[in-house]
Motif scaffolding. Sequence first.
Motif, PDB file in Angstrom:
ATOM      1  N   ARG A   1      13.517  32.856 -34.581  1.00  0.00           N
ATOM      2  CA  ARG A   1      14.169  32.389 -33.542  1.00  0.00           C
ATOM      3  C   ARG A   1      14.860  30.900 -33.442  1.00  0.00           C
ATOM      4  NH1 ARG A   1      11.992  32.002 -27.091  1.00  0.00           N
ATOM      5  NH2 ARG A   1      13.825  31.775 -26.331  1.00  0.00           N
TER       6      ARG A   1
ATOM      7  N   PHE B   1      12.249  26.139 -26.075  1.00  0.00           N
ATOM      8  CA  PHE B   1      11.481  27.330 -25.789  1.00  0.00           C
ATOM      9  C   PHE B   1      10.723  27.416 -24.357  1.00  0.00           C
ATOM     10  CE2 PHE B   1      11.149  29.640 -30.226  1.00  0.00           C
ATOM     11  CZ  PHE B   1      12.325  29.489 -30.491  1.00  0.00           C
TER      12      PHE B   1
ATOM     13  N   ARG C   1      22.772  23.926 -23.206  1.00  0.00           N
ATOM     14  CA  ARG C   1      22.064  25.073 -23.506  1.00  0.00           C
ATOM     15  C   ARG C   1      21.978  25.294 -24.962  1.00  0.00           C
ATOM     16  NH1 ARG C   1      23.280  29.519 -18.946  1.00  0.00           N
ATOM     17  NH2 ARG C   1      24.317  28.061 -17.542  1.00  0.00           N
TER      18      ARG C   1
ATOM     19  N   LEU D   1      19.799  26.771 -27.181  1.00  0.00           N
ATOM     20  CA  LEU D   1      19.556  27.707 -28.011  1.00  0.00           C
ATOM     21  C   LEU D   1      20.889  28.573 -27.989  1.00  0.00           C
ATOM     22  CD1 LEU D   1      16.081  28.678 -26.794  1.00  0.00           C
ATOM     23  CD2 LEU D   1      16.808  28.089 -29.411  1.00  0.00           C
ATOM     24  N   ALA D   2      21.586  28.688 -26.682  1.00  0.00           N
ATOM     25  CA  ALA D   2      22.956  29.429 -26.661  1.00  0.00           C
ATOM     26  C   ALA D   2      23.905  28.958 -27.595  1.00  0.00           C
ATOM     27  CB  ALA D   2      23.297  29.353 -25.077  1.00  0.00           C
TER      28      ALA D   2
ATOM     29  N   ASN E   1      23.138  29.532 -31.233  1.00  0.00           N
ATOM     30  CA  ASN E   1      23.426  31.134 -31.561  1.00  0.00           C
ATOM     31  C   ASN E   1      24.967  31.188 -31.670  1.00  0.00           C
ATOM     32  OD1 ASN E   1      20.953  32.989 -32.154  1.00  0.00           O
ATOM     33  ND2 ASN E   1      20.367  31.456 -30.480  1.00  0.00           N
TER      34      ASN E   1
ATOM     35  N   THR F   1      22.064  38.424 -28.365  1.00  0.00           N
ATOM     36  CA  THR F   1      21.362  37.245 -28.415  1.00  0.00           C
ATOM     37  C   THR F   1      22.092  35.917 -27.955  1.00  0.00           C
ATOM     38  OG1 THR F   1      20.672  38.166 -30.443  1.00  0.00           O
ATOM     39  CG2 THR F   1      20.383  35.732 -30.236  1.00  0.00           C
TER      40      THR F   1
ATOM     41  N   ARG G   1      21.491  36.315 -24.003  1.00  0.00           N
ATOM     42  CA  ARG G   1      20.230  36.494 -23.521  1.00  0.00           C
ATOM     43  C   ARG G   1      19.860  34.866 -23.651  1.00  0.00           C
ATOM     44  NH1 ARG G   1      15.178  35.176 -25.594  1.00  0.00           N
ATOM     45  NH2 ARG G   1      14.285  37.095 -24.609  1.00  0.00           N
ATOM     46  N   GLU G   2      20.156  34.107 -24.805  1.00  0.00           N
ATOM     47  CA  GLU G   2      19.865  32.712 -25.073  1.00  0.00           C
ATOM     48  C   GLU G   2      20.452  31.529 -23.931  1.00  0.00           C
ATOM     49  OE1 GLU G   2      16.916  32.348 -26.022  1.00  0.00           O
ATOM     50  OE2 GLU G   2      16.946  32.865 -28.177  1.00  0.00           O
ATOM     51  N   SER G   3      21.588  31.996 -23.825  1.00  0.00           N
ATOM     52  CA  SER G   3      22.668  31.242 -22.444  1.00  0.00           C
ATOM     53  C   SER G   3      21.809  31.647 -21.325  1.00  0.00           C
ATOM     54  CB  SER G   3      24.080  31.981 -22.585  1.00  0.00           C
ATOM     55  OG  SER G   3      24.753  31.163 -21.559  1.00  0.00           O
TER      56      SER G   3
ATOM     57  N   ASP H   1      18.521  29.711 -21.247  1.00  0.00           N
ATOM     58  CA  ASP H   1      18.773  28.022 -21.279  1.00  0.00           C
ATOM     59  C   ASP H   1      18.858  27.849 -19.617  1.00  0.00           C
ATOM     60  OD1 ASP H   1      18.363  27.613 -23.817  1.00  0.00           O
ATOM     61  OD2 ASP H   1      20.298  27.526 -24.402  1.00  0.00           O
TER      62      ASP H   1
END
Length: 290
Positions: free
Chosen positions: A45, A61, A130, A132-133, A136, A154, A157-159, A162
Motif C-alpha cells: 500500500r 494511513f 492527498r 496517497l491519492a 497512486n 485505488t 478510494r485513496e482520494s 485522504d
Amino acid sequence: MTTTARRMWVRFEPYHDVTYFTPESRAATDALGCKGGWMGYFGMRAAPLGAASAEQVTSAFYNFHPTRVARALPEAWDIASPETFLTTRLTGVDGALRAMLGDDVVDGAAVAEAAQLAVEAARHAPTAGRPLAAANARLPFPDEPHLALWQATTVLRESRGDGHVAALVMAQLGPCDALVLFAADKGLAAEYMKAARGWSDEEWTAAGERLRGRDLLDASGTLTTKAHAMREWIEDHTDLSAEEPWRALGPERTGRLAELLTPLARALGAANGAMATNPMAMSVDLLVEA
C-alpha cells in the motif's frame, strides 16, 4: 440522502479490496520474503509513495499505531524495492480477481467497459493535499483492463480516504479517538479494532475518556447526540470532497459505471473473506440500499 459519491464508493471499494488481505496477495508477498502479512500490506500500500519512512506512512494511513507500522517499515524496503512491491500487488490482484470472478468475467466486455469509465473518473480524483491519492495517480494504468480498473478504483478510494482523514483532523479526532468513536457507532468489537490497528488496552481506554470529556460518548460508551452530529458531519464532508470524479464523468456515464460495478461488487463481497469483518464496516449489503 445518499450522495453519488457514497453510492459509487460502495460499488468500487469491493473491487479495490481484493488485495492486501487475500490469499493470493499474501502468497505474492510471502514469495518476496516479507515477514508476515502486515509487512506485505504496508509494503504494497505504501509503495506508490516510494521508500517512505514509518513516520510518513503512519501519518498518511492515519489510524494505525506507530509501532505497527515501524515493525514493517523501513525493513520492507530492504526486502524489495517499492517498484517490486507495485508489481507484486498487481500479481496478487490478478490472482484474486481470477479466483473470485473467473477468467470469463475478468477478461469480459463488461470489465473492459467499466475500466474505461473508471479510469476517466480517476483522472479527475482530487490529489491536492492527498498524499496517497497523488502517489497512486502518478502510476501508469496497466494495459490489462481488469488491472486498469483496479488501479482506477485505488486512486478513487485513496482520494476519498485522504479526504476522510482531512475531515477527521478538522473534527479534532486523533487516530485512536476516531477508531473508538467509529467502533461505537458501527457496533464493532473493541478487541477486534485494537488488534486490527495495533492500539493497546490502555490507549483505547484513554481515547474513550477523551471522548467522554468532549461529550461524545456517554458513561456506557454509547454515542451522544453531539457525537452523532459529528459523525454525520464527517461522512457528509467525506462525500462532498469525493464528488468531483462523478461530476466530471456526468450522470449518464456514472450511472453506467455503477451498473457495471454492482454485480462485480456483489460477487466479490460474497467471495472475499476479508470483507466479512473489516475495520471500515464495509458490507456488500450496503449495495441493497445505495
